[in-house]
Design a protein around this motif. Structure first.
Motif, mmCIF file in Angstrom:
data_model
loop_
_atom_site.group_PDB
_atom_site.id
_atom_site.type_symbol
_atom_site.label_atom_id
_atom_site.label_comp_id
_atom_site.label_asym_id
_atom_site.label_seq_id
_atom_site.Cartn_x
_atom_site.Cartn_y
_atom_site.Cartn_z
ATOM 1 N N ASN A 17 0.817 -1.226 0.000
ATOM 2 C CA ASN A 17 0.000 0.000 0.000
ATOM 3 C C ASN A 17 0.847 1.270 0.000
ATOM 4 O O ASN A 17 0.543 2.254 0.681
ATOM 5 C CB ASN A 17 -0.975 0.006 1.187
ATOM 6 C CG ASN A 17 -2.176 -0.891 0.949
ATOM 7 O OD1 ASN A 17 -2.753 -0.896 -0.140
ATOM 8 N ND2 ASN A 17 -2.533 -1.689 1.953
ATOM 9 N N GLY A 18 1.934 1.221 -0.770
ATOM 10 C CA GLY A 18 2.745 2.418 -0.969
ATOM 11 C C GLY A 18 3.834 2.646 0.046
ATOM 12 O O GLY A 18 4.528 3.663 -0.024
ATOM 13 N N GLU A 38 9.498 -6.788 1.945
ATOM 14 C CA GLU A 38 9.811 -6.344 0.589
ATOM 15 C C GLU A 38 11.090 -5.516 0.561
ATOM 16 O O GLU A 38 11.858 -5.596 -0.406
ATOM 17 C CB GLU A 38 8.639 -5.554 0.022
ATOM 18 C CG GLU A 38 7.419 -6.418 -0.236
ATOM 19 C CD GLU A 38 6.214 -5.655 -0.747
ATOM 20 O OE1 GLU A 38 5.242 -6.304 -1.198
ATOM 21 O OE2 GLU A 38 6.233 -4.403 -0.695
ATOM 22 N N GLY A 39 11.354 -4.736 1.612
ATOM 23 C CA GLY A 39 12.597 -3.969 1.666
ATOM 24 C C GLY A 39 13.815 -4.872 1.653
ATOM 25 O O GLY A 39 14.810 -4.593 0.969
ATOM 26 N N SER A 65 8.369 0.014 -7.552
ATOM 27 C CA SER A 65 8.752 0.189 -6.152
ATOM 28 C C SER A 65 10.249 0.005 -5.958
ATOM 29 O O SER A 65 10.861 0.688 -5.126
ATOM 30 C CB SER A 65 7.978 -0.793 -5.276
ATOM 31 O OG SER A 65 6.600 -0.512 -5.303
ATOM 32 N N TYR A 66 10.843 -0.903 -6.727
ATOM 33 C CA TYR A 66 12.289 -1.104 -6.623
ATOM 34 C C TYR A 66 13.043 0.150 -7.057
ATOM 35 O O TYR A 66 14.015 0.567 -6.417
ATOM 36 C CB TYR A 66 12.712 -2.303 -7.468
ATOM 37 C CG TYR A 66 14.213 -2.499 -7.544
ATOM 38 C CD1 TYR A 66 14.954 -2.811 -6.404
ATOM 39 C CD2 TYR A 66 14.894 -2.370 -8.751
ATOM 40 C CE1 TYR A 66 16.330 -2.994 -6.469
ATOM 41 C CE2 TYR A 66 16.256 -2.556 -8.828
ATOM 42 C CZ TYR A 66 16.970 -2.865 -7.685
ATOM 43 O OH TYR A 66 18.336 -3.033 -7.756
ATOM 44 N N ASP A 67 12.578 0.770 -8.134
ATOM 45 C CA ASP A 67 13.201 2.016 -8.575
ATOM 46 C C ASP A 67 13.079 3.093 -7.496
ATOM 47 O O ASP A 67 14.048 3.819 -7.211
ATOM 48 C CB ASP A 67 12.541 2.484 -9.869
ATOM 49 C CG ASP A 67 13.114 3.817 -10.355
ATOM 50 O OD1 ASP A 67 14.310 3.858 -10.687
ATOM 51 O OD2 ASP A 67 12.357 4.805 -10.396
ATOM 52 N N LEU A 91 15.183 6.334 -3.049
ATOM 53 C CA LEU A 91 15.022 6.762 -1.657
ATOM 54 C C LEU A 91 16.350 6.726 -0.923
ATOM 55 O O LEU A 91 16.688 7.651 -0.176
ATOM 56 C CB LEU A 91 13.996 5.868 -0.956
ATOM 57 C CG LEU A 91 13.721 6.187 0.518
ATOM 58 C CD1 LEU A 91 13.149 7.594 0.673
ATOM 59 C CD2 LEU A 91 12.754 5.144 1.099
ATOM 60 N N TYR A 92 17.121 5.680 -1.141
ATOM 61 C CA TYR A 92 18.444 5.620 -0.508
ATOM 62 C C TYR A 92 19.334 6.751 -1.003
ATOM 63 O O TYR A 92 19.960 7.463 -0.208
ATOM 64 C CB TYR A 92 19.113 4.274 -0.769
ATOM 65 C CG TYR A 92 20.600 4.302 -0.465
ATOM 66 C CD1 TYR A 92 21.045 4.405 0.852
ATOM 67 C CD2 TYR A 92 21.549 4.272 -1.489
ATOM 68 C CE1 TYR A 92 22.403 4.473 1.144
ATOM 69 C CE2 TYR A 92 22.900 4.338 -1.210
ATOM 70 C CZ TYR A 92 23.319 4.432 0.102
ATOM 71 O OH TYR A 92 24.663 4.521 0.388
#
Length: 495
Positions: free
Chosen positions: A337-338, A379-380, A476-478, A483-484
């Motif tokens: 959910n984001g 997932e992370g 989401s992987y992108d 984000l990192y």
């Protein structure tokens, strides 16, 4: 009946198995211990209590439960977390707590200094690896500078497996696979210790004797026999790091095979055709002379699930918490959910090698549930794993088959998410016992009870986890990668 004994010291648990020559497990035992974090970014074990104490307990338990005559145990092999750094005195007594593998980042300044002084290209050419938090050489230099009184009394620098083998046999030895992590003190071309890259870190006579993992280091001494219950004279192999034994336990032993270990950390080993040197991953000679391996590892994986349970699921019985959390997470859709989680709670090892990286849970709003957060955590970890498998692919080292092993394989959500996010199918073998089972096989191999190919009979494939396409994972992987990159400067300033 002939038996072999395998014992593995993990980050949080020690496991042991007693196995006959056909691979049947006759007894198994486990004992937990803690990882000490005396300072942010540090990680330690107590060698007497956590390593030797556990080893003795497991030996006594296996012998008591199986009622096997110790004389029928033909060989012993052990493995342990690594590479670690433990100074001992002339009697083999530890002089401090053991400094753990790449989850301990205390020598960051020494890593930078040695890299600047020697040059990264030279280090990679000679040692096969860039200097990172996984490297033992900088940690020895840290010891010399920060604990000079201990350094002055040091007779040997051992790793975890070396310490156990010395207790059992009186011999200070180390396998080549582990020694390659002692960069810049190990030369991969000559497969020997060297001090010509960084003279002054440590006299080479304070390093253990080099052996291959299937070589016999020595025999059980009378003192070790009295403590463990093993028979005097029983052969003991040189041993290795836990992840290598884990790979052997599922037959990831041919070029192109990749092992993915689901444990306190994700650790990956690819059996390579030749030496692959790149600063993003690690290289080492494989367990047997003339063979090669490439490695990678996350800093926190299973450790994160324990942290989540202990901090965010205190309403649940710890013994039953993980199935409940998995059910809650399964109710959250792919992509959580984001929510995005950076799993860098102890910095990160491969491929970013950033000891200052921090964990993050990003994208929260008032509709999110604990299940969303737990799914984002799983997932992370899987996104971090994909970052590694993508790196191998960029180096032309994609696996021909991937074998999954470790306690985390029981977490179906985690394993399935890893296949879905990486796009790689995973084989799970019948026995997921792991490193201790690989140790028992290595012991049998060392004394001629089995051939290398017999592991397929000992531990056949049971099921395949097939990757299922989920387009949201690519997006989401992108975002995970971005984000990192967009927060790492802030993370580096947070103390």
């Amino acid at each position: 009946m002939a038996y072999t004994l395998g014992i593995d010291i993990g980050t949080y648990e020690t496991k042991g198995v007693l196995v006959d020559e056909s691979g049947t497990i006759h007894a198994q035992a486990a004992r937990g211990h803690k990882m000490l974090v005396p300072h942010p970014g540090w990680a330690e074990h107590r060698p007497e209590e956590d390593w030797w104490g556990d080893f003795v307990f497991i030996c006594q338990t296996l012998l008591g439960e199986s009622r096997v005559d110790p004389a029928d145990i033909k060989a012993v092999a052990c493995s342990a977390i690594g590479p670690c750094m433990l100074p001992v005195d002339a009697h083999g007594a530890p002089l401090m707590n053991a400094v753990l593998y790449g989850v301990d980042g205390r020598a960051e300044a020494e890593v930078r200094e040695l890299t600047d002084r020697i040059g990264e290209d030279t280090i990679i050419t000679r040692g096969g690896n860039a200097l990172t938090s996984q490297s033992v050489g900088p940690k020895i230099l840290w010891l010399k500078r920060n604990r000079p009184e201990i350094f002055a009394n040091t007779a040997y620098i051992l790793t975890s497996t070396s310490f156990l083998v010395q207790r059992l046999t009186g011999q200070a030895v180390i396998d080549h696979y582990t020694a390659a992590n002692f960069s810049p003190l190990y030369d991969v071309a000559t497969q020997s210790w060297t001090d010509d890259l960084a003279d002054g870190i440590l006299p080479l006579d304070k390093l253990p004797r080099l052996l291959w993992s299937n070589e016999i280091a020595g025999q059980i001494t009378p003192k070790a026999a009295e403590a463990t219950g093993l028979a005097v004279g029983t052969p003991v192999t040189a041993g290795t790091i836990d992840a290598a034994a884990e790979a052997l336990s599922v037959g990831a032993d041919q070029p192109g095979d990749m092992m993915m270990m689901y444990g306190s950390t994700i650790f990956i080993i690819l059996r390579a055709q030749s030496q692959v040197s790149d600063p993003r991953i690690w290289y080492a000679p494989w367990l047997f002379e003339g063979e090669h391996a490439s490695m990678a590892g996350l800093a926190t994986s299973g450790t994160l699930t324990h942290w989540f349970r202990d901090q965010l699921a205190r309403d649940l019985d710890p013994a039953d918490a993980f199935p409940v959390l998995a059910k809650e997470a399964a109710a959250s859709p792919p992509g959580a959910n984001g929510l995005l989680m950076l799993p860098y709670f102890s910095g990160e090892r491969t491929p970013i090698h950033d000891t200052l990286a921090k964990g993050a849970l990003f994208g929260l709003n008032l509709t999110h549930t604990r299940g969303d957060m737990y799914r984002a955590l799983i997932e992370g970890i899987a996104y971090g794993t994909r970052h590694v498998t993508d790196t191998f692919a960029e180096l032309g080292q994609s696996p021909t088959r991937l074998l999954a092993v470790g306690g985390g394989t029981k977490n179906e959500l985690w394993v399935q998410a890893t296949s879905d996010i990486t796009g790689i199918d995973q084989i799970v073998c019948e026995k997921t016992t792991g490193a201790s089972y690989g140790d028992a096989f290595l012991a049998a191999l060392a004394v001629g009870l089995v051939a290398r190919g017999d592991i397929a009979k000992w531990n056949p494939a049971e099921r395949t986890v097939t990757a299922q396409a989920a387009p949201i994972y690519d997006t989401s992987y992108d975002l995970f990668r971005r984000l990192y990159e967009q927060t790492k400067d802030i993370a580096a300033e947070i103390m």
